[in-house]
Enzyme design. Structure first.
Site, mmCIF file in Angstrom:
data_model
loop_
_atom_site.group_PDB
_atom_site.id
_atom_site.type_symbol
_atom_site.label_atom_id
_atom_site.label_comp_id
_atom_site.label_asym_id
_atom_site.label_seq_id
_atom_site.Cartn_x
_atom_site.Cartn_y
_atom_site.Cartn_z
ATOM 1 N N HIS A 40 7.893 4.362 3.308
ATOM 2 C CA HIS A 40 6.754 4.522 2.387
ATOM 3 C C HIS A 40 6.093 5.885 2.556
ATOM 4 C CE1 HIS A 40 3.500 3.509 5.309
ATOM 5 N NE2 HIS A 40 4.351 2.644 5.819
ATOM 6 N N GLU B 267 6.030 -1.789 -3.746
ATOM 7 C CA GLU B 267 7.392 -2.179 -4.129
ATOM 8 C C GLU B 267 7.444 -2.640 -5.580
ATOM 9 O OE1 GLU B 267 6.074 -6.138 -2.210
ATOM 10 O OE2 GLU B 267 5.829 -4.017 -1.756
ATOM 11 N N HIS C 282 -1.803 3.780 12.716
ATOM 12 C CA HIS C 282 -3.063 3.662 11.968
ATOM 13 C C HIS C 282 -4.248 4.346 12.650
ATOM 14 C CE1 HIS C 282 -1.582 -0.211 9.700
ATOM 15 N NE2 HIS C 282 -0.728 0.788 9.642
ATOM 16 N N ASP D 283 3.944 6.986 10.620
ATOM 17 C CA ASP D 283 3.867 5.831 9.725
ATOM 18 C C ASP D 283 3.417 6.313 8.347
ATOM 19 O OD1 ASP D 283 3.698 3.333 8.609
ATOM 20 O OD2 ASP D 283 1.808 2.818 9.596
HETATM 21 ZN ZN LIG Z 1 4.074 1.629 7.689
#
Ligand SMILES: [Zn+2]
Length: 489
Positions: A321, A367, A449, A333
């Site tokens: 992503h 998605e 995060h 991430d």
């Molecule tokens: Zn992720």
């Protein structure tokens, strides 16, 4: 496909030399056909053919690995990612910055010579953090690090000032339900594993509201901290008051727990001298959050392809992503996962290869339902040194994948059952074979995060290896004669 004989009717040469050459060509073709028939009657032919196919796919796999690890593409995915995240930083859904980052990616994918490069429209939620602060005023003045949780409501402008109740579990909160009314509940849960402990982040606000708490503060879901709060999504329940919720550091959660447990003696008490008038230091904090939810907005998945030459409508998907949390750079991430997925196609392109099936890279922001996937692949758990390809599929498909990844033994990548990936889950649940990448991710949740998710976490050599493994699986599966077998659901 045009046949050789068709070519001859189109191109009958006019010169004598040309006619002689054409004649020789036809004779050679005749010999080839004769030899091929003879070869096919050989009882070992099928075995030999299988072996030669094996050699050629192993050869291609080795070429991919060489290019990624030692060749011209060495450190390419790392350098591409560094330029991207240094330029755009975090890419939170609903922000203009994410859209600018998507425009940049579309440009880069086109420049890389990939096909059918386009943005695929999707709707994404919009939540804005705004300013936020948390200050302890009793037993001492202490500003604390915090990050509001995604989808949380904010506080009134003046903030919420309240006493704190610290609990170590949902169970303990139930036992102390009577003490929770009007308080800010602090969850000081121990980190067991992400999948287990994340329940506190997801449901802390709802459980707090059920017992009359006015806000909840969650100890960050991480095994390690240097005073770093880790954000993430949380969920409200219908018919339960929406209270503001944020995460705090392990250090502050533990300290408030110690304060609450500490036996306090009366400072003015005269008789008897050791007379205890209360237990626990009184903890008061002021929480201010501007967090706000907005209606969903349009965004795009970033898509590029190498069209298959034989079964172009059948697709092997590689993905990660592109969006990230609004803190740090989103390099780990999931910048790493998105960029090794791009790199998988880039390596195939740089080698001038074209598989039978279409290779599609999708850098997700949400998605979308697509049919005709042969294999769906997602990397969203870090691109540290690769350990194994994880796979979900039936037994026949498993044995094919085990063959496909054999060349990866040279870079120490093995096989594991069960693929992991939120974006590809819907397809795997529908029976489409899925793959994910297991890397040495012991430190993944140290950075997850948080403001610590920057390019410094990433390593170029590991990204070379991840890209190679990703490309070998995607290309080899896309170039098999048959689609991976699957059970009908
Ligand atoms: Zn992720």
């Amino acid at each position: 496909m045009t046949t050789l004989t068709q070519n001859f009717t189109y191109f009958i040469p006019k010169s004598t030399a040309g006619k002689v050459a054409a004649c020789a060509g036809i004779c050679f073709l005749g010999y080839c056909i004769y030899f091929d028939r003879k070869r096919r009657s050989d009882p070992d032919f099928k075995k030999k053919l299988r072996a030669s196919k094996r050699i050629s796919s192993d050869y291609v796999a080795q070429q991919i690995i060489d290019l990624a690890v030692n060749g011209n593409a060495q450190n390419q995915s790392y350098n591409r990612l560094a330029e991207f995240v240094d330029t755009y930083g975090s890419r939170y859904t609903g922000t203009e910055n994410l859209e600018n980052a998507i425009d940049y990616m579309l440009k880069k994918l086109k420049e890389d010579g990939l096909e059918n490069v386009h943005g695929e429209e999707v709707m994404v939620p919009k939540w804005v953090r705004g300013n936020e602060s948390l200050v302890m005023t009793s037993p001492r003045y202490h500003p604390m690090a915090l990050l509001s949780l995604g989808s949380s409501v904010g506080t009134p402008i003046e903030g919420i000032t309240a006493d704190v109740l610290v609990v170590n579990s949902f169970q303990e909160l139930k036992q102390k339900a009577k003490q929770a009314a009007g308080k800010i509940v602090v969850f000081n849960e121990k980190y067991v594993s992400y999948s287990e402990t994340v329940a506190y982040r997801s449901n802390g606000a709802v459980e707090t509201a059920k017992v009359g708490g006015v806000a909840s503060l969650i100890r960050s879901v991480t095994p390690f901290s240097i005073n770093s709060p880790h954000t993430g999504h949380q969920s409200y329940s219908p018919n339960i008051t929406k209270v503001p919720t944020a995460c705090i550091t392990i250090e502050d959660a533990e300290m408030m727990y110690r304060m609450q447990q500490r036996v306090v003696k009366s400072p003015t008490c005269v008789i008897p001298s050791n007379y205890i008038i209360s237990t626990g230091q009184k903890i008061t904090v002021t929480l201010k959050m501007e967090a706000k939810n907005y209606p969903p907005v349009k965004s795009r998945n970033t898509v590029a392809e190498i069209k298959g030459y034989k079964y172009p409508e059948q697709v092997v998907l590689v993905s990660g992503h592109l969006d990230s949390w609004d803190v740090g750079q989103g390099a780990m991430d999931d910048g790493g996962g998105a960029f090794i997925s791009w790199q998988a196609l880039s390596l195939v392109k740089q080698l001038g290869l074209r598989p039978k099936r279409t290779l599609r890279v999708v850098m997700w922001t949400a998605e979308k339902d697509v049919k005709n996937f042969d294999l769906v692949m997602e990397s969203d758990l870090g691109t540290f040194s690769p350990v194994a390809i994880q796979f979900t599929g039936n037994d026949k498909a498993k044995s094919i994948i085990k063959e496909v990844i054999k060349p990866l033994q040279t870079i120490n990548v093995g096989y594991e059952d069960r693929a992991d990936g939120t974006d590809i889950d819907p397809w795997m649940e529908a029976g489409v074979p899925g793959a994910s990448l297991h890397t040495k991710d012991e430190k993944y949740f140290y950075f997850h995060h948080s403001n610590g998710d920057t390019m410094t976490v990433q390593d170029p050599v590991s990204m070379n290896l991840c890209s190679a493994a990703w490309a070998v699986v995607a290309y080899t599966v896309a170039d098999l004669e048959e689609m991976l077998p699957r059970d009908q659901r």
